[in-house]
Design a protein around this motif. Structure first.
Motif, PDB file in Angstrom:
ATOM      1  N   ILE A 125       0.858  -1.186   0.000  1.00  0.00           N
ATOM      2  CA  ILE A 125       0.000   0.000   0.000  1.00  0.00           C
ATOM      3  C   ILE A 125       0.887   1.226   0.000  1.00  0.00           C
ATOM      4  N   GLY A 126       0.395   2.298  -0.650  1.00  0.00           N
ATOM      5  CA  GLY A 126       1.160   3.524  -0.736  1.00  0.00           C
ATOM      6  C   GLY A 126       1.349   4.205   0.606  1.00  0.00           C
ATOM      7  N   VAL A 127       2.042   5.317   0.595  1.00  0.00           N
ATOM      8  CA  VAL A 127       2.478   5.974   1.826  1.00  0.00           C
ATOM      9  C   VAL A 127       1.360   6.796   2.465  1.00  0.00           C
ATOM     10  N   ALA A 128       1.207   6.617   3.774  1.00  0.00           N
ATOM     11  CA  ALA A 128       0.404   7.511   4.605  1.00  0.00           C
ATOM     12  C   ALA A 128       1.375   8.417   5.337  1.00  0.00           C
ATOM     13  N   THR A 129       1.212   9.722   5.190  1.00  0.00           N
ATOM     14  CA  THR A 129       2.186  10.648   5.768  1.00  0.00           C
ATOM     15  C   THR A 129       1.822  11.089   7.176  1.00  0.00           C
ATOM     16  N   GLY A 130       0.527  11.171   7.477  1.00  0.00           N
ATOM     17  CA  GLY A 130       0.090  11.721   8.752  1.00  0.00           C
ATOM     18  C   GLY A 130      -0.044  13.235   8.721  1.00  0.00           C
ATOM     19  N   ALA A 131       0.370  13.847   7.604  1.00  0.00           N
ATOM     20  CA  ALA A 131       0.244  15.310   7.453  1.00  0.00           C
ATOM     21  C   ALA A 131       0.390  15.641   5.974  1.00  0.00           C
ATOM     22  N   ASP A 132      -0.595  15.259   5.179  1.00  0.00           N
ATOM     23  CA  ASP A 132      -0.495  15.416   3.727  1.00  0.00           C
ATOM     24  C   ASP A 132      -0.273  16.863   3.306  1.00  0.00           C
ATOM     25  N   GLU A 156       6.232  22.068  14.990  1.00  0.00           N
ATOM     26  CA  GLU A 156       5.184  22.013  16.014  1.00  0.00           C
ATOM     27  C   GLU A 156       4.037  21.099  15.599  1.00  0.00           C
ATOM     28  N   ILE A 157       3.605  21.190  14.357  1.00  0.00           N
ATOM     29  CA  ILE A 157       2.494  20.358  13.878  1.00  0.00           C
ATOM     30  C   ILE A 157       2.926  18.901  13.772  1.00  0.00           C
ATOM     31  N   LEU A 158       4.095  18.667  13.210  1.00  0.00           N
ATOM     32  CA  LEU A 158       4.548  17.284  13.005  1.00  0.00           C
ATOM     33  C   LEU A 158       4.776  16.559  14.323  1.00  0.00           C
ATOM     34  N   LEU A 159       5.220  17.283  15.330  1.00  0.00           N
ATOM     35  CA  LEU A 159       5.515  16.663  16.620  1.00  0.00           C
ATOM     36  C   LEU A 159       4.261  16.166  17.328  1.00  0.00           C
ATOM     37  N   LYS A 160       3.104  16.709  16.987  1.00  0.00           N
ATOM     38  CA  LYS A 160       1.859  16.300  17.642  1.00  0.00           C
ATOM     39  C   LYS A 160       1.364  14.939  17.164  1.00  0.00           C
ATOM     40  N   ARG A 161       1.877  14.454  16.050  1.00  0.00           N
ATOM     41  CA  ARG A 161       1.396  13.180  15.512  1.00  0.00           C
ATOM     42  C   ARG A 161       1.866  12.014  16.378  1.00  0.00           C
ATOM     43  N   CYS A 217       2.819   9.060  15.458  1.00  0.00           N
ATOM     44  CA  CYS A 217       4.004   8.392  14.917  1.00  0.00           C
ATOM     45  C   CYS A 217       5.276   9.149  15.263  1.00  0.00           C
ATOM     46  N   ALA A 218       5.166  10.463  15.496  1.00  0.00           N
ATOM     47  CA  ALA A 218       6.337  11.269  15.810  1.00  0.00           C
ATOM     48  C   ALA A 218       6.782  11.118  17.255  1.00  0.00           C
ATOM     49  N   GLN A 219       5.895  10.589  18.094  1.00  0.00           N
ATOM     50  CA  GLN A 219       6.192  10.482  19.516  1.00  0.00           C
ATOM     51  C   GLN A 219       6.645   9.095  19.942  1.00  0.00           C
ATOM     52  N   ARG A 220       6.604   8.144  19.020  1.00  0.00           N
ATOM     53  CA  ARG A 220       6.929   6.764  19.389  1.00  0.00           C
ATOM     54  C   ARG A 220       8.420   6.555  19.607  1.00  0.00           C
ATOM     55  N   VAL A 221       9.256   7.201  18.799  1.00  0.00           N
ATOM     56  CA  VAL A 221      10.704   7.021  18.892  1.00  0.00           C
ATOM     57  C   VAL A 221      11.356   8.391  18.954  1.00  0.00           C
ATOM     58  N   ASN A 222      12.274   8.568  19.912  1.00  0.00           N
ATOM     59  CA  ASN A 222      12.953   9.857  20.049  1.00  0.00           C
ATOM     60  C   ASN A 222      13.679  10.219  18.762  1.00  0.00           C
ATOM     61  N   GLY A 223      13.540  11.480  18.345  1.00  0.00           N
ATOM     62  CA  GLY A 223      14.259  11.957  17.177  1.00  0.00           C
ATOM     63  C   GLY A 223      13.595  11.673  15.850  1.00  0.00           C
ATOM     64  N   SER A 224      12.421  11.005  15.857  1.00  0.00           N
ATOM     65  CA  SER A 224      11.782  10.648  14.584  1.00  0.00           C
ATOM     66  C   SER A 224      10.581  11.528  14.281  1.00  0.00           C
ATOM     67  N   TRP A 225      10.572  12.729  14.809  1.00  0.00           N
ATOM     68  CA  TRP A 225       9.385  13.581  14.707  1.00  0.00           C
ATOM     69  C   TRP A 225       9.062  13.986  13.273  1.00  0.00           C
ATOM     70  N   TYR A 226      10.018  13.918  12.364  1.00  0.00           N
ATOM     71  CA  TYR A 226       9.751  14.357  10.992  1.00  0.00           C
ATOM     72  C   TYR A 226       9.524  13.196  10.032  1.00  0.00           C
ATOM     73  N   ARG A 227       9.352  12.010  10.541  1.00  0.00           N
ATOM     74  CA  ARG A 227       9.074  10.844   9.696  1.00  0.00           C
ATOM     75  C   ARG A 227       7.620  10.870   9.211  1.00  0.00           C
ATOM     76  N   THR A 228       7.356  10.183   8.097  1.00  0.00           N
ATOM     77  CA  THR A 228       5.981   9.909   7.694  1.00  0.00           C
ATOM     78  C   THR A 228       5.500   8.680   8.456  1.00  0.00           C
ATOM     79  N   ILE A 229       4.165   8.481   8.521  1.00  0.00           N
ATOM     80  CA  ILE A 229       3.647   7.300   9.235  1.00  0.00           C
ATOM     81  C   ILE A 229       4.251   6.033   8.648  1.00  0.00           C
ATOM     82  N   ASP A 230       4.195   5.907   7.331  1.00  0.00           N
ATOM     83  CA  ASP A 230       4.785   4.747   6.651  1.00  0.00           C
ATOM     84  C   ASP A 230       6.171   5.105   6.151  1.00  0.00           C
ATOM     85  N   ARG A 231       7.052   4.142   6.193  1.00  0.00           N
ATOM     86  CA  ARG A 231       8.384   4.339   5.619  1.00  0.00           C
ATOM     87  C   ARG A 231       8.265   4.447   4.102  1.00  0.00           C
TER      88      ARG A 231
END
Length: 574
Positions: free
Chosen positions: A349-356, A422-427, A429-443
């Protein structure tokens, strides 16, 4: 009739029996005052209620006072009041008094106002039937319990459980209650709604030979979350009746749901499931349908079908009566061919970003380095049946290895991400692993964009497999198939010839309007021979370029590789 211990309602409350559950008790008290939406209250039409009571055999011509009936969420009394009326008619005929009825009914309702209003109606029914005020009050108090059905202990089992269980999404359930439910009920799995553990608990409370009749969503029969419930039923229960109610006016208000009536009995049975679809909602039509469903197969007259369903653990159930010949073909192909991914294909399945709005935009306008963005394909790009890219792109925070891109190497990318920090950090997926706040939900795996693939939109009335060789990355509303063995043009033609729709229709939950869900879990069930096992002449025909296509020859090649007879082609398009 088996000898049964008399039902005695426990005098202790849930909190008294489980003193450590005070926090759960507080949540229960809050839910007693919940709104209709919060508690999943949907009211059933009286014609449907009577049909279900008839179908399950709770009819006034029987000695109903010898049975024990449970209504686990009686709400306004749609089922409870009709059951009590039938019980009182049966008792009057047999001259059974109040003492003989004490064990006949158990009604449970959590919502306090609904409980009180319905209890008054039950008491009025008893008084109107000639019971003294004292007996009417005593029976009502003995029959009805204002508590949480999923937490209440019961002293004995029941012959009949009937009703319309609450349809409540997990996010609407107080966290304390949800945690307790999860500890108690194995069926509250994945995204299962509250009606699923209601079914589990109701089945647990059945006597051997007892029956549960519910009208509720049928999603559990095929969806992932219904797996544990299907496994439970396959281990000691049998479906007797299934009535598809999708599109019917079964409820007192218009409800966006996928309802079905299911009657399930305790005890394994060799009997076939009797199936009907979308009946007319009128007293006369439903009464006739009940007679047909309970009668001899010679009288089914096209209204009712039988299916020999042998549930295998958590496997999806295939019960569509109008598709039984197609399902027989599915079973034959399943026995003869490997699944898609055993034939060298992969489904994703294609990418889900969490902040399109942040990650997606016109490719040329995304203010990051070229290495940090990819051209993106969405469902709107393939509406015509071929790829017509509209120029969108997606920002890619991942390297091919799966590591997040280093800000130090990509200053424009770093600046862009920091502007939206600020917006990305609220997701989540951004809070699960330290330092990954700018990741998309899917790799995002950049090399996927360059791989030729078939793109499949999720919700469609017909199968649509679009060949993409233009280097685009799929969005999350698209599924895709890549292949290590099958050339994609022959694969596209085989899947579009009807084999994909045959399997997806069998296993997918159907949406309103007849659309199917072409999701990965269903695509993976498609059966496909290995390319090396396809006859050479069929390989050549399927590989013919589009400008030289002979549709009849392609169809004959398709029939040859699957061993299909001419009349079976109709099952691929129905």
């Amino acid at each position: 009739m088996l000898t049964k211990a008399s039902y005695q309602r426990p005098q202790a409350t849930t909190q008294e029996l489980f003193p450590a559950m005070d926090f759960v008790g507080a949540a229960v008290e809050r839910m007693k005052s919940a709104s209709e939406t919060e508690r999943g209250a949907i009211f059933t039409k009286v014609e449907v209620v009577d049909f279900m009571l008839d179908l399950i055999g709770y009819t006034a011509d029987r000695p109903l006072w010898k049975l024990r009936l449970l209504e686990p969420s009686f709400g306004g009394g749609d089922f409870l009041l009709r059951a009590v009326e039938r019980l009182l008619t049966s008792a009057a005929r047999d001259k059974v008094g109040a003492e003989g009825l004490r064990s006949a009914i158990c009604g449970v309702e959590l919502h306090r106002e609904s409980f009180t209003a319905t209890a008054q109606k039950v008491q009025a029914l008893l008084s109107a039937s000639g019971f003294t005020h004292a007996d009417a009050v005593a029976l009502t108090q003995h029959w009805l319990i204002n508590t949480d059905f999923l937490l209440e202990p019961f002293a004995s089992d029941f012959d009949v459980v009937v009703g319309n269980p609450p349809y409540v999404r997990q996010e609407l359930i107080p966290a304390e209650m949800l945690a307790e439910y999860r500890q108690r009920y194995v069926t509250l799995y994945d995204r299962a709604d509250l009606y699923v553990p209601f079914m589990e608990r109701s089945l647990q409370l059945l006597e051997c030979g007892g029956q549960m009749g519910f009208i509720c969503s049928d999603r559990w029969m095929k969806n992932r979350y219904g797996g544990p419930l299907r496994r439970m039923i396959s281990g000691g229960f049998a479906m007797r009746y299934y009535v598809d109610m999708v599109g019917t006016a079964a409820f007192q208000t218009d409800v966006v749901a996928y309802p079905a009536i299911t009657v399930i009995a305790r005890g394994v049975s060799d009997e076939k499931v009797r199936i009907a679809h979308q009946p007319e909602i009128s007293r006369k039509a439903l009464s006739y349908l009940c007679d047909v469903m309970r009668g001899q197969p010679s009288g089914f007259d096209g209204m009712v079908a039988e299916a020999a369903v042998k549930p295998q653990g958590a496997e999806p159930w295939l019960l569509e009566s109008d598709a039984q010949p197609s399902l027989e073909l599915v079973r034959r192909l399943e026995a003869a061919f490997p699944i898609l991914e055993e034939s060298g294909c992969s489904v994703g399945i294609g990418v889900a970003t969490g902040a399109d709005k942040i990650y997606i935009g016109p490719l040329d306008e995304l203010d990051v380095e070229d290495e940090r963005k990819l051209p993106l394909v969405t469902t709107r790009d393939i509406i015509s049946g071929s790829v017509e890219w509209r120029g969108l792109g997606v920002i890619n925070p991942f390297e091919e290895s799966g590591a997040l891109a280093d800000f130090a190497q990509y200053p424009r990318f770093a600046a862009y991400m920091q502007r939206h920090h600020e917006i990305l950090l609220k997701r989540h997926c951004a809070q699960r692993v330290n330092g990954s706040w700018y990741r998309t939900i899917d790799r995002i795996t950049p090399s996927l964009a360059q791989r030729p693939k078939l793109l499949i939109p999720d919700i469609k009335g017909t199968a649509n497999f679009v060949l993409d060789e233009s280097g685009l990355y799929p969005h999350h509303n698209l599924y895709y198939i890549t292949s290590r063995e099958w050339p994609l043009l022959p694969l596209q033609r085989v899947l579009m010839s009807g084999i994909a729709r045959l399997f997806v229709r069998a296993y997918s939950t159907k949406m309103r309007g007849g659309c199917l869900r072409f999701q990965a879990q269903y695509l993976r069930r498609i059966r496909l021979p290995r390319w090396e096992n396809v006859p050479l002449d069929a390989q050549q025909i399927l590989s013919t370029k589009n400008g030289e296509t002979d549709l009849i020859a392609i169809q004959q090649a398709f029939m040859k590789i699957y061993g299909l007879a001419e009349h079976e082609l109709t099952h691929l398009t129905e």
